[in-house]
Design a protein around this motif. Structure first.
Motif, PDB file in Angstrom:
ATOM      1  N   MET A  27       0.842  -1.165   0.000  1.00  0.00           N
ATOM      2  CA  MET A  27       0.000   0.000   0.000  1.00  0.00           C
ATOM      3  C   MET A  27       0.891   1.233   0.000  1.00  0.00           C
ATOM      4  SD  MET A  27      -2.793   1.332   2.826  1.00  0.00           S
ATOM      5  CE  MET A  27      -3.839  -0.078   2.593  1.00  0.00           C
ATOM      6  N   MET A  28       0.602   2.181  -0.845  1.00  0.00           N
ATOM      7  CA  MET A  28       1.331   3.436  -0.873  1.00  0.00           C
ATOM      8  C   MET A  28       0.542   4.453  -0.062  1.00  0.00           C
ATOM      9  SD  MET A  28       2.372   5.851  -4.086  1.00  0.00           S
ATOM     10  CE  MET A  28       0.716   5.858  -4.717  1.00  0.00           C
ATOM     11  N   ARG A  29       1.188   5.090   0.884  1.00  0.00           N
ATOM     12  CA  ARG A  29       0.525   6.105   1.690  1.00  0.00           C
ATOM     13  C   ARG A  29       1.208   7.438   1.489  1.00  0.00           C
ATOM     14  NH1 ARG A  29      -3.144   4.530   5.481  1.00  0.00           N
ATOM     15  NH2 ARG A  29      -3.112   2.325   5.924  1.00  0.00           N
ATOM     16  N   LEU A  30       0.421   8.414   1.204  1.00  0.00           N
ATOM     17  CA  LEU A  30       0.910   9.786   1.177  1.00  0.00           C
ATOM     18  C   LEU A  30       0.211  10.465   2.341  1.00  0.00           C
ATOM     19  CD1 LEU A  30       0.584  10.445  -2.663  1.00  0.00           C
ATOM     20  CD2 LEU A  30       2.592   9.707  -1.389  1.00  0.00           C
ATOM     21  N   GLY A  31       0.931  10.741   3.387  1.00  0.00           N
ATOM     22  CA  GLY A  31       0.321  11.241   4.616  1.00  0.00           C
ATOM     23  C   GLY A  31      -0.160  12.676   4.515  1.00  0.00           C
ATOM     24  N   LYS A  32      -1.089  13.021   5.393  1.00  0.00           N
ATOM     25  CA  LYS A  32      -1.595  14.377   5.481  1.00  0.00           C
ATOM     26  C   LYS A  32      -0.546  15.227   6.184  1.00  0.00           C
ATOM     27  CE  LYS A  32      -5.857  16.766   6.210  1.00  0.00           C
ATOM     28  NZ  LYS A  32      -7.267  16.596   6.355  1.00  0.00           N
ATOM     29  N   THR A  33      -0.189  16.356   5.580  1.00  0.00           N
ATOM     30  CA  THR A  33       0.854  17.201   6.140  1.00  0.00           C
ATOM     31  C   THR A  33       0.424  18.655   6.132  1.00  0.00           C
ATOM     32  OG1 THR A  33       1.891  17.566   3.987  1.00  0.00           O
ATOM     33  CG2 THR A  33       2.679  15.682   5.261  1.00  0.00           C
ATOM     34  N   ILE A  81      -4.515   7.551  -1.010  1.00  0.00           N
ATOM     35  CA  ILE A  81      -3.915   6.238  -0.774  1.00  0.00           C
ATOM     36  C   ILE A  81      -4.196   5.368  -1.993  1.00  0.00           C
ATOM     37  CG2 ILE A  81      -3.999   4.141   0.636  1.00  0.00           C
ATOM     38  CD1 ILE A  81      -4.810   5.968   2.984  1.00  0.00           C
ATOM     39  N   VAL A  82      -3.136   4.790  -2.526  1.00  0.00           N
ATOM     40  CA  VAL A  82      -3.255   3.895  -3.677  1.00  0.00           C
ATOM     41  C   VAL A  82      -2.838   2.508  -3.222  1.00  0.00           C
ATOM     42  CG1 VAL A  82      -2.437   3.379  -6.006  1.00  0.00           C
ATOM     43  CG2 VAL A  82      -2.741   5.766  -5.292  1.00  0.00           C
ATOM     44  N   GLU A  83      -3.755   1.582  -3.300  1.00  0.00           N
ATOM     45  CA  GLU A  83      -3.448   0.207  -2.920  1.00  0.00           C
ATOM     46  C   GLU A  83      -3.043  -0.578  -4.162  1.00  0.00           C
ATOM     47  OE1 GLU A  83      -6.448  -0.142   0.899  1.00  0.00           O
ATOM     48  OE2 GLU A  83      -6.795  -1.420  -0.828  1.00  0.00           O
ATOM     49  N   GLY A  88       9.786  -4.149 -12.495  1.00  0.00           N
ATOM     50  CA  GLY A  88      11.202  -3.806 -12.391  1.00  0.00           C
ATOM     51  C   GLY A  88      11.427  -2.510 -11.623  1.00  0.00           C
ATOM     52  N   THR A  89      10.662  -2.307 -10.569  1.00  0.00           N
ATOM     53  CA  THR A  89      10.773  -1.066  -9.811  1.00  0.00           C
ATOM     54  C   THR A  89      10.669  -1.359  -8.325  1.00  0.00           C
ATOM     55  OG1 THR A  89      10.002   1.236  -9.731  1.00  0.00           O
ATOM     56  CG2 THR A  89       8.301  -0.483  -9.850  1.00  0.00           C
ATOM     57  N   ASP A  90      10.819  -0.327  -7.530  1.00  0.00           N
ATOM     58  CA  ASP A  90      10.621  -0.458  -6.092  1.00  0.00           C
ATOM     59  C   ASP A  90       9.499   0.488  -5.675  1.00  0.00           C
ATOM     60  OD1 ASP A  90      11.700   2.161  -5.925  1.00  0.00           O
ATOM     61  OD2 ASP A  90      13.698   1.395  -5.503  1.00  0.00           O
ATOM     62  N   ALA A  91       9.115   0.434  -4.413  1.00  0.00           N
ATOM     63  CA  ALA A  91       7.969   1.205  -3.925  1.00  0.00           C
ATOM     64  C   ALA A  91       8.173   2.709  -4.115  1.00  0.00           C
ATOM     65  CB  ALA A  91       7.708   0.880  -2.456  1.00  0.00           C
ATOM     66  N   GLU A  92       9.371   3.188  -3.877  1.00  0.00           N
ATOM     67  CA  GLU A  92       9.637   4.630  -4.005  1.00  0.00           C
ATOM     68  C   GLU A  92       9.475   5.102  -5.449  1.00  0.00           C
ATOM     69  OE1 GLU A  92      13.330   7.753  -3.393  1.00  0.00           O
ATOM     70  OE2 GLU A  92      13.329   5.888  -2.249  1.00  0.00           O
ATOM     71  N   HIS A  93      10.038   4.374  -6.407  1.00  0.00           N
ATOM     72  CA  HIS A  93       9.925   4.763  -7.818  1.00  0.00           C
ATOM     73  C   HIS A  93       8.492   4.592  -8.327  1.00  0.00           C
ATOM     74  CE1 HIS A  93      14.343   4.351  -7.651  1.00  0.00           C
ATOM     75  NE2 HIS A  93      14.262   5.434  -8.387  1.00  0.00           N
ATOM     76  N   PHE A  94       7.820   3.557  -7.849  1.00  0.00           N
ATOM     77  CA  PHE A  94       6.426   3.366  -8.240  1.00  0.00           C
ATOM     78  C   PHE A  94       5.567   4.521  -7.738  1.00  0.00           C
ATOM     79  CE2 PHE A  94       2.133   1.531  -7.488  1.00  0.00           C
ATOM     80  CZ  PHE A  94       1.798   1.288  -8.811  1.00  0.00           C
ATOM     81  N   GLN A 149       6.537   7.561  -7.175  1.00  0.00           N
ATOM     82  CA  GLN A 149       6.836   8.738  -8.000  1.00  0.00           C
ATOM     83  C   GLN A 149       6.161   8.631  -9.366  1.00  0.00           C
ATOM     84  OE1 GLN A 149       8.095  11.663  -7.272  1.00  0.00           O
ATOM     85  NE2 GLN A 149       7.779  12.328  -9.367  1.00  0.00           N
ATOM     86  N   ASP A 150       6.140   7.443  -9.946  1.00  0.00           N
ATOM     87  CA  ASP A 150       5.451   7.250 -11.225  1.00  0.00           C
ATOM     88  C   ASP A 150       3.951   7.522 -11.101  1.00  0.00           C
ATOM     89  OD1 ASP A 150       7.741   6.646 -12.639  1.00  0.00           O
ATOM     90  OD2 ASP A 150       7.401   4.480 -12.639  1.00  0.00           O
ATOM     91  N   VAL A 151       3.355   7.071 -10.000  1.00  0.00           N
ATOM     92  CA  VAL A 151       1.925   7.306  -9.780  1.00  0.00           C
ATOM     93  C   VAL A 151       1.656   8.799  -9.642  1.00  0.00           C
ATOM     94  CG1 VAL A 151       0.015   6.968  -8.147  1.00  0.00           C
ATOM     95  CG2 VAL A 151       1.442   5.031  -8.826  1.00  0.00           C
ATOM     96  N   ARG A 152       2.501   9.483  -8.883  1.00  0.00           N
ATOM     97  CA  ARG A 152       2.340  10.942  -8.718  1.00  0.00           C
ATOM     98  C   ARG A 152       2.487  11.646 -10.059  1.00  0.00           C
ATOM     99  NH1 ARG A 152       5.414  13.346  -3.571  1.00  0.00           N
ATOM    100  NH2 ARG A 152       4.261  15.161  -4.331  1.00  0.00           N
TER     101      ARG A 152
END
Length: 103
Positions: free
Chosen positions: A1-7, A20-22, A32-38, A40-43
């Motif tokens: 699960m990718m979480r972008l927290g409230k700030t 939140i994108v599950e 061929g990616t990791d959670a951080e790059h994924f 960034q791609d989603v953003r």
């Protein structure tokens, strides 16, 4: 699960919300990616699409993508999105009023 927290974005003095994108973690090695790059791609994909749909300005889309406006504008073509959307008449006017600096 990718979480972008409230700030609380102090730089812009505005309250930020999150999406939140599950997704199955099994996708990452297949892509061929990791959670951080994924993330960034989603953003970036979201920012580019909302810009293309004229829902966000280039500056707003860049902020969503987490990059500078210039970097966003230069990256759009990699996503198949034009950063200039002129009709034929606008293009004609632009080239008619252009100054030739070679003189």
């Amino acid at each position: 699960m990718m979480r972008l927290g409230k700030t609380d974005d102090r730089k812009y003095s505005e309250q930020m919300s999150a999406v939140i994108v599950e997704y199955p973690e099994a996708w990452l090695p297949v892509m061929g990616t990791d959670a951080e790059h994924f993330a960034q791609d989603v953003r970036m994909a979201s920012a580019v699409k909302l810009f293309e749909m004229k829902k966000l300005t280039s500056g707003q889309a860049a902020k969503l993508a987490g990059i500078s406006r210039v970097e966003f504008m230069l990256t759009c073509h990699h996503w198949g999105v034009a950063t200039v959307d002129w009709d034929e008449e606008e293009i004609k006017r632009e080239f008619e009023t252009r100054i030739d600096f070679k003189q």
